[in-house]
Write a protein that holds these residues in place. Structure first.
Motif, mmCIF file in Angstrom:
data_model
loop_
_atom_site.group_PDB
_atom_site.id
_atom_site.type_symbol
_atom_site.label_atom_id
_atom_site.label_comp_id
_atom_site.label_asym_id
_atom_site.label_seq_id
_atom_site.Cartn_x
_atom_site.Cartn_y
_atom_site.Cartn_z
ATOM 1 N N THR A 305 0.831 -1.213 0.000
ATOM 2 C CA THR A 305 0.000 0.000 0.000
ATOM 3 C C THR A 305 0.862 1.259 0.000
ATOM 4 O O THR A 305 0.707 2.136 -0.842
ATOM 5 C CB THR A 305 -0.877 0.022 1.274
ATOM 6 N N MET A 306 1.794 1.322 0.948
ATOM 7 C CA MET A 306 2.556 2.560 1.107
ATOM 8 C C MET A 306 3.664 2.692 0.058
ATOM 9 O O MET A 306 3.845 3.764 -0.524
ATOM 10 C CB MET A 306 3.164 2.639 2.513
ATOM 11 N N GLU A 325 11.316 -5.415 -4.252
ATOM 12 C CA GLU A 325 10.445 -6.305 -3.453
ATOM 13 C C GLU A 325 11.201 -7.575 -3.121
ATOM 14 O O GLU A 325 12.292 -7.812 -3.649
ATOM 15 C CB GLU A 325 9.143 -6.592 -4.210
ATOM 16 N N ARG A 326 10.597 -8.396 -2.267
ATOM 17 C CA ARG A 326 11.366 -9.545 -1.763
ATOM 18 C C ARG A 326 11.419 -10.717 -2.732
ATOM 19 O O ARG A 326 12.287 -11.553 -2.657
ATOM 20 C CB ARG A 326 10.844 -9.976 -0.402
ATOM 21 N N TYR A 369 18.640 -5.878 -4.586
ATOM 22 C CA TYR A 369 19.056 -4.689 -3.824
ATOM 23 C C TYR A 369 20.232 -3.960 -4.486
ATOM 24 O O TYR A 369 20.392 -2.751 -4.309
ATOM 25 C CB TYR A 369 19.435 -5.081 -2.396
ATOM 26 N N GLU A 384 5.525 -3.576 9.192
ATOM 27 C CA GLU A 384 5.828 -2.816 10.413
ATOM 28 C C GLU A 384 6.359 -3.765 11.505
ATOM 29 O O GLU A 384 5.710 -3.980 12.540
ATOM 30 C CB GLU A 384 4.546 -2.087 10.858
ATOM 31 N N LYS A 389 12.526 -4.768 9.400
ATOM 32 C CA LYS A 389 13.130 -3.480 9.032
ATOM 33 C C LYS A 389 14.646 -3.504 9.280
ATOM 34 O O LYS A 389 15.419 -2.968 8.492
ATOM 35 C CB LYS A 389 12.462 -2.337 9.798
ATOM 36 N N ASN A 409 9.594 4.527 6.523
ATOM 37 C CA ASN A 409 8.217 5.012 6.562
ATOM 38 C C ASN A 409 7.478 4.422 7.761
ATOM 39 O O ASN A 409 6.250 4.399 7.790
ATOM 40 C CB ASN A 409 7.523 4.613 5.247
ATOM 41 N N SER A 411 5.442 3.695 11.041
ATOM 42 C CA SER A 411 4.394 4.505 11.669
ATOM 43 C C SER A 411 4.668 4.725 13.147
ATOM 44 O O SER A 411 4.149 5.658 13.745
ATOM 45 C CB SER A 411 3.049 3.800 11.560
ATOM 46 N N PHE A 433 4.836 8.878 5.707
ATOM 47 C CA PHE A 433 3.772 9.276 4.774
ATOM 48 C C PHE A 433 2.436 8.788 5.329
ATOM 49 O O PHE A 433 2.381 7.903 6.172
ATOM 50 C CB PHE A 433 3.998 8.611 3.407
HETATM 51 N N1 LIG Z 1 -0.951 1.389 5.578
HETATM 52 C C1 LIG Z 1 -0.926 2.570 6.156
HETATM 53 O O1 LIG Z 1 -1.950 3.244 6.339
HETATM 54 C C2 LIG Z 1 0.400 3.139 6.588
HETATM 55 C C3 LIG Z 1 0.507 4.517 6.790
HETATM 56 C C4 LIG Z 1 1.745 5.056 7.127
HETATM 57 C C5 LIG Z 1 2.843 4.229 7.277
HETATM 58 N N2 LIG Z 1 2.694 2.879 7.108
HETATM 59 C C6 LIG Z 1 3.896 2.069 7.284
HETATM 60 O O2 LIG Z 1 4.400 1.703 6.014
HETATM 61 C C7 LIG Z 1 5.021 0.430 6.065
HETATM 62 C C8 LIG Z 1 4.392 -0.467 5.018
HETATM 63 O O3 LIG Z 1 3.003 -0.572 5.256
HETATM 64 P P1 LIG Z 1 2.010 -1.091 4.130
HETATM 65 O O4 LIG Z 1 0.643 -0.790 4.633
HETATM 66 O O5 LIG Z 1 2.423 -0.595 2.814
HETATM 67 O O6 LIG Z 1 2.260 -2.666 4.206
HETATM 68 P P2 LIG Z 1 1.996 -3.751 3.071
HETATM 69 O O7 LIG Z 1 1.869 -5.037 3.775
HETATM 70 O O8 LIG Z 1 0.893 -3.322 2.164
HETATM 71 O O9 LIG Z 1 3.333 -3.742 2.216
HETATM 72 C C9 LIG Z 1 4.584 -4.160 2.700
HETATM 73 C C10 LIG Z 1 5.362 -4.690 1.520
HETATM 74 O O10 LIG Z 1 6.711 -4.892 1.916
HETATM 75 C C11 LIG Z 1 7.186 -6.013 1.216
HETATM 76 N N3 LIG Z 1 8.356 -6.555 1.909
HETATM 77 C C12 LIG Z 1 8.402 -7.188 3.093
HETATM 78 N N4 LIG Z 1 9.668 -7.508 3.403
HETATM 79 C C13 LIG Z 1 10.451 -7.080 2.387
HETATM 80 C C14 LIG Z 1 11.828 -7.119 2.132
HETATM 81 N N5 LIG Z 1 12.666 -7.671 2.982
HETATM 82 N N6 LIG Z 1 12.305 -6.567 0.984
HETATM 83 C C15 LIG Z 1 11.450 -6.000 0.109
HETATM 84 N N7 LIG Z 1 10.120 -5.937 0.308
HETATM 85 C C16 LIG Z 1 9.623 -6.470 1.441
HETATM 86 C C17 LIG Z 1 6.024 -6.974 1.204
HETATM 87 O O11 LIG Z 1 6.147 -7.930 0.169
HETATM 88 C C18 LIG Z 1 4.865 -6.014 0.977
HETATM 89 O O12 LIG Z 1 4.544 -5.869 -0.386
HETATM 90 C C19 LIG Z 1 4.852 -0.033 7.486
HETATM 91 O O13 LIG Z 1 5.995 0.311 8.223
HETATM 92 C C20 LIG Z 1 3.643 0.754 7.982
HETATM 93 O O14 LIG Z 1 3.617 0.927 9.377
HETATM 94 C C21 LIG Z 1 1.512 2.327 6.757
#
Ligand SMILES: NC(=O)c1ccc[n+]([C@@H]2O[C@H](COP(=O)([O-])OP(=O)(O)OC[C@H]3O[C@@H](n4cnc5c(N)ncnc54)[C@H](O)[C@@H]3O)[C@@H](O)[C@H]2O)c1
Length: 700
Positions: A305-306, A325-326, A369, A384, A389, A409, A411, A433
């Motif tokens: 999403t983010m 991505e992974r 990477y 998260e 991370k 990013n 939270s 964000f």
């Molecule tokens: N969703 C929200 O509303 C929101 C808002 C602000 C911040 N955030 C923060 O943003 C971050 C991501 O949230 P999200 O909602 O996008 O999560 P998400 O689950 O939609 O996406 C996370 C992505 O990270 C990828 N990933 C995981 N490990 C990886 C790695 N080692 N290398 C490469 N890619 C990897 C996963 O495949 C996945 O596509 C979190 O830290 C979250 O707290 C989320």
């Protein structure tokens, strides 16, 4: 100071040039200069027509903001407008740039108007809780009738030259790239044809159909009643109605009374506060000490999403983006997430396939990477979880070039811990964000202990490049916004267990001015996010703290909100607006019984007072601990990130408006029942003791 307005005469045409950098604002010297140049041109027998033109990138786009909040200096703008209009020679406004507010009112006082095709027009005063008070409410409807006048003044939205021409607000659009030359030709035509002057103040054509005019006024009032209009909106309607009833000069007096009344409202004070707050928040102390680096190549880790939203925001701002991505499946999903946004834009007619292809050519998806070796900055947006991370940061530290910035990013998580893992703590920062990241304008810039001034300065410049409103935050669980949200959400949940239904609370919160209630917001964000946080904090939670289990029960059912079709509300067939769910009420009822709570009634006032007291108190703590630099930064955070109604100015401005002593009294009253949750912030107590308000802390 050199005179910002000058007159020269050439071939019987008096050319008045406004030259008041940077934007030709209509400050006192410009108003004085306009009046004296008009007088001089009028008195000069050689002058047969007068042009008003501005040097630089725009005709005056409005008032001079440095005069805001000070006693108005004469000559007022309305007198300047009348002076222009009363000139005995034809006056032509030569228009380019953004002709807004007072600049537009000057334009309407001229007798003829010619504009470049890209000129923008508008009356945005409503954004400050006032109205176009230099004759705008009296002149525009004389030309356009009621509906168009009301729409432009109540929405405050700018419109283009074509629309202005269609509405009769300008007479001509020129293709000539030199607007002054075009205006000179136009003036020569006017002189040779002896074209009569048609002053807007004398016109009545906009009122020709009195019944239609009255019906449009009534319809607008009804709409405002339905939507909940502000004082300034109704004042605009009153002025436009009056324009058709009173002679022009009496209408101007009426307009003056109305703008003065607007200026006495809390809404006006709040909107002016926000206007300055959002200009201050992107200026951290670090930016004064270090110049930013340019970020052209951006890496993003995670295409969820983010990650996808941040990628779109960066691509839209012209950056090259590499997304990691992974694995293959995940990067395919990441690409889809980015494409989805542009395909929707195409569907909506906002872009075509070629434009999308051009944007996507700057997007490089990968699972390697090492492809990040040349990027200037990376933003990590993976799950998260600290362990995930940390693994990502360790890897990034190896592959990134020296000097590249590493941002998270996250939270909630501790950015200091992430920085400490790397060999480059001076280049590690938090960039929080908000979702959807390509739309939400707030960006919390989280500043860890060992970061360099240059990295902070670069982060703020990067935010600007992306069109974001940046706020500086310190490291703590949830930073500014989510930390405060945690507290008032808990206050709401406690009220829910004590007897207030979530639907009732949402209704009250919407009534305050929020677009959606807090439970609607949880459904939008996803209940699983809060659930993860609660689980993460369970081990360290104070056993004496009140813990309400309702949210956990809902999550245990897999009801995470909109994305699962069910949360606090039910979302049938992907609906965005949910319906109330009796099963939720049954869960709440059961949990109340388990907790041994007999529910009691809450008044609407009690709900809002409690909700706001929790928000303000935690905001005071955030300020006291230096997590936020200034109260106005907290206001910006809540307006741009959490839907706080702008016309209430943000939680800190709102607290000042109702009085900090009152807020403190509410907290002290509530603490009699729950002394553990309701602990008055030391800063709040201090301010009350000193007879000060939050605004006294804004000058940082
Ligand atoms: N969703 C929200 O509303 C929101 C808002 C602000 C911040 N955030 C923060 O943003 C971050 C991501 O949230 P999200 O909602 O996008 O999560 P998400 O689950 O939609 O996406 C996370 C992505 O990270 C990828 N990933 C995981 N490990 C990886 C790695 N080692 N290398 C490469 N890619 C990897 C996963 O495949 C996945 O596509 C979190 O830290 C979250 O707290 C989320």
């Amino acid at each position: 100071m050199t005179n910002p307005v000058t007159l020269s005469v050439k071939d019987h045409i008096g050319i008045i040039i406004i030259d008041n950098p940077p934007i030709n604002a209509l400050g006192i010297d410009v108003r004085k200069g306009l009046i004296s140049c008009i007088d001089e041109a009028d008195a000069n027998a050689d002058v047969k027509a007068v042009i008003i033109h501005a040097n630089g990138r725009t005709f005056p786009p409005g008032a001079d903001i440095t005069e805001f909040g000070k006693p108005p200096l004469e000559p007022h703008l309305v007198a300047t407008c009348s002076h222009v209009e009363n000139c005995s020679k034809p006056v032509i406004a030569a228009l380019h740039g953004t002709v807004l507010g007072g600049g537009f009112e000057i334009t309407l006082s001229a007798h003829f108007r010619i504009a470049m095709p890209k000129t923008k027009f508008g009356l945005p005063e409503v954004g400050l809780g006032i109205l176009p008070g230099a004759s705008g409410t009296q002149r525009v409807p004389r030309i356009t009738g009621a509906a168009a006048a009301l729409d432009m003044m109540i929405s405050g939205k700018p419109f283009n030259a074509k629309k202005a021409l269609g509405l009769g607000l300008i007479d001509k659009i020129t293709d000539n790239e030199n607007i002054l030359n075009a205006a000179i030709e136009y003036a020569q035509d006017i002189i040779s044809n002896n074209t009569p002057i048609n002053r807007v103040c004398d016109r009545t054509d906009g009122f020709a159909d009195a019944d239609k005019y009255a019906a449009e006024i009534a319809a607008t009032r009804a709409q405002l009643d339905k939507k909940g209009g502000l004082f300034c909106h109704y004042a605009i309607v009153d002025c436009v109605e009056t324009a058709a009833k009173l002679p022009f000069n009496k209408g101007l007096i009426y307009e003056r009374d109305k703008i003065m009344a607007c200026m006495r409202t809390d809404e006006h004070a709040a909107l002016v506060h926000v206007f300055f707050a959002e200009r201050k928040s992107p200026k951290p102390p670090e930016a004064k000490r270090a110049k930013p680096l340019d970020i052209a190549e951006l890496g993003i880790i995670g295409g969820g999403t983010m990650g996808a939203g941040i990628a779109v925001a960066a691509l839209n701002s012209g950056l090259n983006v590499t997304m990691v991505e992974r694995d293959e499946d995940s990067i395919k999903r990441g690409i889809k997430n980015v494409e989805k946004v542009y395909l929707r834009n195409i569907e909506k007619g906002r872009m075509n396939a070629d434009q999308m292809a051009a944007v996507m050519a700057r997007f490089s998806p990968t699972t390697n990477y090492n492809d990040l070796s040349q990027v200037d900055m990376v933003i990590e947006a993976v799950f998260e979880r600290m362990d995930v991370k940390k693994a990502v940061f360790t890897e990034l530290d190896k592959v990134l070039k020296p000097g590249a910035i590493l941002a998270s990013n996250t939270s909630y998580l501790n950015v200091n811990e992430l920085a400490a893992l790397t060999k480059r703590p001076a280049e590690v920062i938090g960039l929080h964000f908000f979702s959807p990241a390509n739309i939400m304008r707030l960006l919390e810039i989280v500043v860890p202990d060992n970061v360099s001034d240059q990295t902070v300065s670069t982060a703020f410049a990067f935010a600007k490049k992306l069109g974001k409103v940046a706020v500086r935050a310190g490291v703590c669980d949830g930073f500014i916004g989510n930390r405060i949200l945690g507290k008032y959400a808990q206050a709401a949940t406690n009220m829910m267990e004590d007897g207030a239904s979530p639907y009732r609370m949402d209704k009250v919160i919407r009534g305050f001015g929020y677009p959606i209630g807090v439970y609607q917001m949880f459904d939008l964000a996803g209940g699983d996010i809060g659930w993860d946080t609660r689980k993460r904090l369970a081990a360290t939670r104070d056993p004496a703290e009140r813990y309400v289990h309702i949210d956990d029960r809902i999550c245990e059912n897999g009801w995470f909100g909109q994305k699962t079709g069910r949360g606090y509300y039910i979302y049938e067939n992907g609906a965005r607006i949910g319906t109330e769910d009796p099963e939720i009420l049954a869960i709440i009822d059961k949990e109340r019984k388990i907790a041994g709570i007999t529910p009691h009634d809450f008044s609407d006032e009690e709900i809002m007072e409690t909700y706001m007291a929790a928000m303000i108190n935690e905001a005071a703590n955030v300020l006291h601990e230096g997590i936020a630099l200034r109260p106005s930064d907290i206001d910006v955070t809540f307006i741009y990130g959490y839907g706080f109604p702008r016309h209430k100015g943000g939680p800190m401005q709102y607290a000042d408006t109702i009085g900090l002593d009152k807020v403190l009294a509410t907290i002290e009253r509530l603490s009699q029942d729950d002394a553990n949750f309701w602990v008055a912030s030391p800063l709040l107590k201090q301010l009350v003791a000193d007879g000060k308000n939050f605004a006294s802390l804004n000058n940082v």
